[in-house]
Design a protein around this motif. Structure first.
Motif, PDB file in Angstrom:
ATOM      1  N   SER A   1      41.810  43.330  45.972  1.00 13.01           N
ATOM      2  CA  SER A   1      40.301  42.109  45.839  1.00 13.01           C
ATOM      3  C   SER A   1      41.041  40.544  45.632  1.00 13.01           C
ATOM      4  CB  SER A   1      39.778  42.853  44.265  1.00 13.01           C
ATOM      5  OG  SER A   1      39.313  43.268  44.235  1.00 13.01           O
TER       6      SER A   1
ATOM      7  N   LEU B   1      43.531  39.875  44.118  1.00 14.64           N
ATOM      8  CA  LEU B   1      44.947  39.283  42.848  1.00 14.64           C
ATOM      9  C   LEU B   1      45.583  38.695  42.902  1.00 14.64           C
ATOM     10  CD1 LEU B   1      42.883  41.557  40.489  1.00 14.64           C
ATOM     11  CD2 LEU B   1      42.023  38.814  40.985  1.00 14.64           C
TER      12      LEU B   1
ATOM     13  N   TYR C   1      31.849  42.028  38.653  1.00 12.07           N
ATOM     14  CA  TYR C   1      33.791  42.421  38.452  1.00 12.07           C
ATOM     15  C   TYR C   1      33.926  42.911  36.936  1.00 12.07           C
ATOM     16  CZ  TYR C   1      35.464  38.765  37.099  1.00 12.07           C
ATOM     17  OH  TYR C   1      35.803  37.460  35.474  1.00 12.07           O
TER      18      TYR C   1
ATOM     19  N   ARG D   1      40.759  36.774  38.260  1.00 16.25           N
ATOM     20  CA  ARG D   1      39.624  35.967  39.417  1.00 16.25           C
ATOM     21  C   ARG D   1      39.130  34.996  38.867  1.00 16.25           C
ATOM     22  NH1 ARG D   1      36.243  40.671  41.745  1.00 16.25           N
ATOM     23  NH2 ARG D   1      37.698  42.058  41.186  1.00 16.25           N
TER      24      ARG D   1
ATOM     25  N   ASP E   1      40.272  45.343  36.836  1.00 17.69           N
ATOM     26  CA  ASP E   1      41.347  44.294  37.333  1.00 17.69           C
ATOM     27  C   ASP E   1      42.293  44.640  37.298  1.00 17.69           C
ATOM     28  OD1 ASP E   1      39.134  42.621  38.606  1.00 17.69           O
ATOM     29  OD2 ASP E   1      39.309  41.567  38.044  1.00 17.69           O
TER      30      ASP E   1
ATOM     31  N   SER F   1      36.639  42.597  33.974  1.00 15.96           N
ATOM     32  CA  SER F   1      38.242  42.361  33.548  1.00 15.96           C
ATOM     33  C   SER F   1      39.039  43.442  34.057  1.00 15.96           C
ATOM     34  CB  SER F   1      38.480  41.493  33.113  1.00 15.96           C
ATOM     35  OG  SER F   1      38.093  40.207  33.273  1.00 15.96           O
TER      36      SER F   1
ATOM     37  N   ASP G   1      31.540  38.932  35.279  1.00 16.72           N
ATOM     38  CA  ASP G   1      32.758  39.845  34.254  1.00 16.72           C
ATOM     39  C   ASP G   1      31.800  41.033  33.369  1.00 16.72           C
ATOM     40  OD1 ASP G   1      34.371  40.989  33.439  1.00 16.72           O
ATOM     41  OD2 ASP G   1      35.515  39.623  32.587  1.00 16.72           O
TER      42      ASP G   1
ATOM     43  N   GLU H   1      43.384  47.201  38.915  1.00 18.35           N
ATOM     44  CA  GLU H   1      43.941  47.186  39.889  1.00 18.35           C
ATOM     45  C   GLU H   1      45.440  46.753  40.464  1.00 18.35           C
ATOM     46  OE1 GLU H   1      41.736  44.063  43.686  1.00 18.35           O
ATOM     47  OE2 GLU H   1      40.178  45.815  42.275  1.00 18.35           O
TER      48      GLU H   1
ATOM     49  N   THR I   1      36.619  34.228  34.910  1.00 18.42           N
ATOM     50  CA  THR I   1      36.338  34.647  35.779  1.00 18.42           C
ATOM     51  C   THR I   1      36.491  33.475  37.206  1.00 18.42           C
ATOM     52  OG1 THR I   1      33.859  33.612  35.452  1.00 18.42           O
ATOM     53  CG2 THR I   1      34.510  36.306  35.137  1.00 18.42           C
TER      54      THR I   1
ATOM     55  N   THR J   1      46.171  42.320  45.476  1.00 13.19           N
ATOM     56  CA  THR J   1      45.519  43.206  44.982  1.00 13.19           C
ATOM     57  C   THR J   1      44.343  43.531  46.437  1.00 13.19           C
ATOM     58  OG1 THR J   1      43.622  43.043  44.230  1.00 13.19           O
ATOM     59  CG2 THR J   1      45.860  43.747  42.818  1.00 13.19           C
TER      60      THR J   1
ATOM     61  N   SER K   1      44.257  33.088  42.141  1.00 16.48           N
ATOM     62  CA  SER K   1      43.587  34.464  42.717  1.00 16.48           C
ATOM     63  C   SER K   1      42.151  33.790  43.066  1.00 16.48           C
ATOM     64  CB  SER K   1      43.266  35.458  41.275  1.00 16.48           C
ATOM     65  OG  SER K   1      43.783  36.160  41.490  1.00 16.48           O
TER      66      SER K   1
END
Length: 466
Positions: A53, A55, A110, A98, A115, A112, A228, A118, A15, A51, A103
């Protein structure tokens, strides 16, 4: 820091945010050469993007889609050598978790595994094989349970699972916590590199690559908490629900908890494959990247179209039936340990006896310490009266075995069959013959009835469940 260790740090903390990388605008092929991992890149130009977010992801190659998920404190650059091989025949998608690589920091709770989905959406990948190392394995397993229609298969290297509670010692991590308190994030990163799980093997180029990435990501150690949110219920109690082909790889030199997870996966995934790699450690995907890429490619070729139906879930591998959860240690309510004399030396055995199964660990003296040399896990049907079971053996060259227990007078007899590179062909017979209070003579007879191993159980003890 203690509660963030091991299968929380290597397997869930992904994270945290490093300082801005000096390589932010560099291309990955140049970085592969700079870090000396494996030279060579795909002939297909790489796509990159972010993304919603933020990433950062990279995609290259052509063929079946494969998503590579990196380990804690590393980033997508750790896969450079693997991508150089796999992208020749596969479409490879990788990304920075993240707080890693390029990133951004997490700004709130959030997950993982979400993600991963995503990133797949952003890159236009509907379905893929997921390959994870350490914390990457945890995310991959969670995706397979949360969105099974998006997953073609799994490769879980040095696996961790959401919902798993470590049992091993955390002493190996203490220098990292001390370094963080005394010297800050940079000192913690150096101490982290010196831990046993961060040993990538003897190749100086690979060691340099790992050290460079970990140092660039050093500021992740300054993050006070890990927001996470893993899958609930966790994958540890639900892996029997996974229906896609799964390959589990664990290193012989890895920590006991990682090998324990691999052993349990061997039971819960009857159509999966568990391989214990001699001489390998936690970063096994980096120790020989060409081999790793080849093994992944072979497994994808073997597993395409395979799998099983959801109805074939072994007892103990459904949600709510955690083999090792609270209340599972019955009737012994604890661990049974003992001293074992074999080949002129006294070894130590420990059994965790549960409602549905047994985890057995064998230790040998190594200087003033004990070194774990094998691990077995099996279950039984307590209603059958014969305690029929099956399991896996880690560190013994046996991938899977089955046993049937019975008594001939006062002698306990186990009939065993085994599969694996060092397993004999045929049925073996194991005899436990009492020699006095708390003493037994043990002999293992080969398929032809010939004695192959023997020893003596010379004392035992029972401890409370922990």
């Amino acid at each position: 820091m203690r509660r963030s260790v091991l299968l929380v740090i290597p397997l869930a903390v992904a994270t945290l945010r490093p300082a801005a990388s000096e390589h932010a605008d560099a291309d990955w092929s140049a970085l592969a050469h700079e870090y000396g991992v494996v030279e060579g890149t795909s002939e297909i130009p790489a796509d990159t993007g972010r993304t919603a977010s933020g990433l950062y992801w990279t995609a290259e190659g052509q063929g079946p889609a494969v998503v590579l998920i990196h380990a804690f404190s590393l980033d997508q650059r750790m896969w450079n050598g693997v991508v150089a091989e796999l992208s020749r025949d596969h479409r490879i998608l990788r990304f920075d978790a993240r707080g890693h690589g390029e990133s951004p920091d997490p700004t709130g709770p959030y997950s993982s595994y979400l993600d991963v989905l995503e990133v797949m959406d952003a890159a236009g990948v509907d379905r893929a094989w997921l390959v994870g190392l350490s914390s990457g394995s945890q995310a991959a397993a969670d995706v397979a349970l949360a969105a099974s229609d998006r997953v073609s298969g799994l490769v879980l290297a040095s696996p961790g699972l959401s919902g798993y509670a470590p049992v091993g010692s955390f002493e190996w991590f203490q220098p990292v916590g001390e370094a963080l308190q005394q010297g800050g994030p940079d000192a913690a990163a150096e101490a982290w590199l010196a831990t046993p799980i961060m040993d990538p093997g003897p190749d100086p180029a690979v060691r340099g690559a790992v050290a460079g990435i970990v140092r660039e990501n050093a500021s992740l150690w300054a993050l006070a908490a890990n927001p996470d949110q893993p899958l609930v219920p966790g994958a540890f109690a639900r892996m029997g629900e996974v229906t896609v082909p799964t390959l589990v790889l664990t290193g012989e030199r890895d920590l006991v908890d990682t090998r324990r997870v691999a052993a349990l996966l061997g039971y819960c995934l009857p159509d999966g494959q568990v391989e214990v790699l001699a001489g390998r450690g936690h970063l096994l995907a980096l120790e020989d990247q060409v081999w790793f890429a080849g093994r992944v490619s072979d497994f994808i070729a073997e597993g395409s179209g395979a799998g099983r139906t959801p109805g074939e879930i072994p007892s103990g591998c459904r949600g709510g039936e955690d083999l090792w959860g609270p209340g599972s240690f019955a009737p012994f309510a604890g661990f049974v340990g003992g001293a074992w004399e074999m080949s002129g030396s006294v070894q130590t055995l420990e059994w965790a006896v549960g409602r549905k199964g047994v985890l057995a660990r064998q230790f040998q003296p190594s200087g003033e310490a004990l070194r774990e040399v094998s691990q077995l896990f099996w279950t039984w049907d307590s209603e059958s009266g014969t305690h029929e079971g099956r399991g896996v053996a880690v560190g013994m060259g046996i991938d899977r075995f089955s046993l049937t227990t019975r008594f001939e007078g006062d002698v306990m007899v186990n009939d065993l069959t085994a599969q694996g590179p060092q397993a004999p062909v045929g049925v073996m017979r194991e005899e436990w013959r009492p020699e006095g209070p708390d003493r037994y003579h043990w002999v293992l007879l080969g398929p032809g009835g010939e004695p192959t191993m023997e020893g003596r159980w010379i004392r035992s003890w029972t401890t409370r469940a922990r």
